[in-house]
Design a protein around this motif. Structure first.
Motif, PDB file in Angstrom:
ATOM      1  N   LEU A   1       1.752   3.818   0.827  1.00  0.00           N
ATOM      2  CA  LEU A   1       2.523   3.175  -0.355  1.00  0.00           C
ATOM      3  C   LEU A   1       2.202   4.182  -1.708  1.00  0.00           C
ATOM      4  O   LEU A   1       3.124   4.328  -2.325  1.00  0.00           O
ATOM      5  CB  LEU A   1       1.963   1.869  -0.554  1.00  0.00           C
ATOM      6  N   ALA A   2       1.214   4.677  -1.888  1.00  0.00           N
ATOM      7  CA  ALA A   2       0.890   5.436  -2.877  1.00  0.00           C
ATOM      8  C   ALA A   2       1.497   6.781  -3.081  1.00  0.00           C
ATOM      9  O   ALA A   2       2.290   7.108  -3.702  1.00  0.00           O
ATOM     10  CB  ALA A   2      -0.966   5.751  -3.131  1.00  0.00           C
ATOM     11  N   GLU A   3       1.239   7.475  -1.738  1.00  0.00           N
ATOM     12  CA  GLU A   3       1.947   8.948  -1.717  1.00  0.00           C
ATOM     13  C   GLU A   3       3.486   8.799  -1.608  1.00  0.00           C
ATOM     14  O   GLU A   3       4.126   9.736  -2.029  1.00  0.00           O
ATOM     15  CB  GLU A   3       1.280   9.708  -0.309  1.00  0.00           C
ATOM     16  N   GLU A   4       3.834   8.009  -0.842  1.00  0.00           N
ATOM     17  CA  GLU A   4       5.366   7.896  -0.573  1.00  0.00           C
ATOM     18  C   GLU A   4       5.996   7.298  -1.219  1.00  0.00           C
ATOM     19  O   GLU A   4       7.332   7.200  -1.282  1.00  0.00           O
ATOM     20  CB  GLU A   4       5.580   7.552   1.211  1.00  0.00           C
ATOM     21  N   HIS A   5       5.585   6.077  -1.888  1.00  0.00           N
ATOM     22  CA  HIS A   5       6.340   5.148  -2.736  1.00  0.00           C
ATOM     23  C   HIS A   5       5.972   4.999  -4.009  1.00  0.00           C
ATOM     24  O   HIS A   5       6.277   3.984  -4.733  1.00  0.00           O
ATOM     25  CB  HIS A   5       6.454   3.801  -1.936  1.00  0.00           C
ATOM     26  N   ASP A   6       5.065   5.777  -4.648  1.00  0.00           N
ATOM     27  CA  ASP A   6       4.851   5.818  -5.962  1.00  0.00           C
ATOM     28  C   ASP A   6       4.003   4.457  -6.282  1.00  0.00           C
ATOM     29  O   ASP A   6       4.115   3.957  -7.587  1.00  0.00           O
ATOM     30  CB  ASP A   6       5.734   6.155  -7.261  1.00  0.00           C
ATOM     31  N   ALA A   7       3.002   3.767  -5.327  1.00  0.00           N
ATOM     32  CA  ALA A   7       2.254   2.819  -5.892  1.00  0.00           C
ATOM     33  C   ALA A   7       1.046   3.089  -6.396  1.00  0.00           C
ATOM     34  O   ALA A   7       0.140   3.499  -6.150  1.00  0.00           O
ATOM     35  CB  ALA A   7       1.906   1.862  -4.483  1.00  0.00           C
ATOM     36  N   ASP A   8       1.048   3.018  -7.921  1.00  0.00           N
ATOM     37  CA  ASP A   8      -0.240   3.430  -8.619  1.00  0.00           C
ATOM     38  C   ASP A   8      -1.069   2.121  -8.680  1.00  0.00           C
ATOM     39  O   ASP A   8      -0.857   1.021  -8.012  1.00  0.00           O
ATOM     40  CB  ASP A   8       0.236   3.713 -10.040  1.00  0.00           C
ATOM     41  N   SER A   9      -2.302   2.107  -9.057  1.00  0.00           N
ATOM     42  CA  SER A   9      -3.336   1.064  -9.132  1.00  0.00           C
ATOM     43  C   SER A   9      -2.591  -0.131  -9.817  1.00  0.00           C
ATOM     44  O   SER A   9      -2.965  -1.144  -9.449  1.00  0.00           O
ATOM     45  CB  SER A   9      -4.450   1.627  -9.714  1.00  0.00           C
ATOM     46  N   LEU A  10      -1.878  -0.135 -10.621  1.00  0.00           N
ATOM     47  CA  LEU A  10      -1.377  -1.157 -11.247  1.00  0.00           C
ATOM     48  C   LEU A  10      -0.529  -2.186 -10.575  1.00  0.00           C
ATOM     49  O   LEU A  10      -0.340  -3.263 -10.186  1.00  0.00           O
ATOM     50  CB  LEU A  10      -0.623  -1.015 -12.743  1.00  0.00           C
ATOM     51  N   ARG A  11       0.415  -1.126  -9.754  1.00  0.00           N
ATOM     52  CA  ARG A  11       1.448  -1.910  -8.671  1.00  0.00           C
ATOM     53  C   ARG A  11       0.634  -2.496  -7.552  1.00  0.00           C
ATOM     54  O   ARG A  11       0.965  -3.423  -6.909  1.00  0.00           O
ATOM     55  CB  ARG A  11       2.406  -0.698  -8.134  1.00  0.00           C
ATOM     56  N   SER A  12      -0.424  -1.450  -7.147  1.00  0.00           N
ATOM     57  CA  SER A  12      -1.490  -2.311  -5.930  1.00  0.00           C
ATOM     58  C   SER A  12      -1.911  -3.363  -6.284  1.00  0.00           C
ATOM     59  O   SER A  12      -2.005  -4.514  -5.580  1.00  0.00           O
ATOM     60  CB  SER A  12      -2.521  -1.129  -5.724  1.00  0.00           C
ATOM     61  N   ILE A  13      -2.524  -3.814  -7.434  1.00  0.00           N
ATOM     62  CA  ILE A  13      -3.018  -5.050  -7.925  1.00  0.00           C
ATOM     63  C   ILE A  13      -2.056  -6.128  -8.135  1.00  0.00           C
ATOM     64  O   ILE A  13      -2.030  -7.288  -7.584  1.00  0.00           O
ATOM     65  CB  ILE A  13      -3.624  -5.075  -9.382  1.00  0.00           C
ATOM     66  N   GLU A  14      -0.596  -5.688  -8.351  1.00  0.00           N
ATOM     67  CA  GLU A  14       0.586  -6.647  -8.369  1.00  0.00           C
ATOM     68  C   GLU A  14       0.894  -7.114  -7.103  1.00  0.00           C
ATOM     69  O   GLU A  14       1.054  -8.404  -6.783  1.00  0.00           O
ATOM     70  CB  GLU A  14       1.806  -5.968  -8.997  1.00  0.00           C
ATOM     71  N   ILE A  15       0.687  -6.191  -6.153  1.00  0.00           N
ATOM     72  CA  ILE A  15       0.945  -6.448  -4.757  1.00  0.00           C
ATOM     73  C   ILE A  15      -0.017  -7.609  -4.258  1.00  0.00           C
ATOM     74  O   ILE A  15       0.462  -8.463  -3.735  1.00  0.00           O
ATOM     75  CB  ILE A  15       1.263  -5.366  -3.983  1.00  0.00           C
ATOM     76  N   LEU A  16      -1.176  -7.190  -4.579  1.00  0.00           N
ATOM     77  CA  LEU A  16      -2.279  -8.151  -4.233  1.00  0.00           C
ATOM     78  C   LEU A  16      -2.270  -9.503  -4.681  1.00  0.00           C
ATOM     79  O   LEU A  16      -2.146 -10.463  -4.001  1.00  0.00           O
ATOM     80  CB  LEU A  16      -3.781  -7.445  -4.416  1.00  0.00           C
ATOM     81  N   ALA A  17      -1.997  -9.578  -5.999  1.00  0.00           N
ATOM     82  CA  ALA A  17      -1.765 -10.849  -6.529  1.00  0.00           C
ATOM     83  C   ALA A  17      -0.608 -11.572  -6.308  1.00  0.00           C
ATOM     84  O   ALA A  17      -0.763 -12.713  -5.894  1.00  0.00           O
ATOM     85  CB  ALA A  17      -1.604 -10.661  -8.132  1.00  0.00           C
ATOM     86  N   ALA A  18       0.397 -10.913  -5.819  1.00  0.00           N
ATOM     87  CA  ALA A  18       1.766 -11.833  -5.262  1.00  0.00           C
ATOM     88  C   ALA A  18       1.729 -12.007  -4.039  1.00  0.00           C
ATOM     89  O   ALA A  18       1.990 -13.204  -3.603  1.00  0.00           O
ATOM     90  CB  ALA A  18       2.968 -10.709  -5.532  1.00  0.00           C
ATOM     91  N   ILE A  19       0.855 -11.178  -3.158  1.00  0.00           N
ATOM     92  CA  ILE A  19       0.652 -11.696  -1.981  1.00  0.00           C
ATOM     93  C   ILE A  19      -0.357 -12.877  -1.745  1.00  0.00           C
ATOM     94  O   ILE A  19      -0.064 -14.054  -1.111  1.00  0.00           O
ATOM     95  CB  ILE A  19       0.010 -10.803  -1.029  1.00  0.00           C
ATOM     96  N   GLU A  20      -1.357 -12.999  -2.646  1.00  0.00           N
ATOM     97  CA  GLU A  20      -2.312 -14.199  -2.926  1.00  0.00           C
ATOM     98  C   GLU A  20      -1.371 -15.362  -3.117  1.00  0.00           C
ATOM     99  O   GLU A  20      -1.762 -16.446  -2.641  1.00  0.00           O
ATOM    100  CB  GLU A  20      -3.258 -13.750  -3.693  1.00  0.00           C
ATOM    101  N   VAL A  21      -0.626 -15.464  -4.258  1.00  0.00           N
ATOM    102  CA  VAL A  21       0.244 -16.589  -4.749  1.00  0.00           C
ATOM    103  C   VAL A  21       1.277 -17.146  -3.799  1.00  0.00           C
ATOM    104  O   VAL A  21       1.389 -18.161  -3.433  1.00  0.00           O
ATOM    105  CB  VAL A  21       0.940 -16.143  -5.967  1.00  0.00           C
TER     106      VAL A  21
END
Length: 85
Positions: free
Chosen positions: A33-53
């Protein structure tokens, strides 16, 4: 470890693609996700939070280091689900 069913896998992939603003066919289970799709740490946190919800699970932020691709996210999600039961 409980298996993640296909519907949940698809839902998680849609969340990831939506946050990263990429088409689902661009993301494979092993693409980084980070290397191939530009997922920075903020987006990673967004993904984690969205999955939790969306899936009503609690995932520790320390698990983010395992969430480098969809396979990793599925594994973290399966672990989080087993801790609840």
């Amino acid at each position: 470890m409980s298996a993640i069913d296909e519907a949940t896998r698809k839902h998680v992939k849609n969340i990831v693609c939506d946050i990263l603003e990429v088409e689902p066919e661009e993301v494979t289970e092993t693409s980084l996700l980070a290397e191939e799709h530009d997922a920075d740490s903020l987006r990673s946190i967004e993904i984690l939070a969205a999955i939790e919800v969306a899936l009503q699970v609690s995932i520790e932020q320390a698990e983010m280091k395992r969430m480098v691709n969809l396979e990793g996210i599925y594994a973290v999600l399966a672990d989080a689900r087993t801790k609840v039961k």
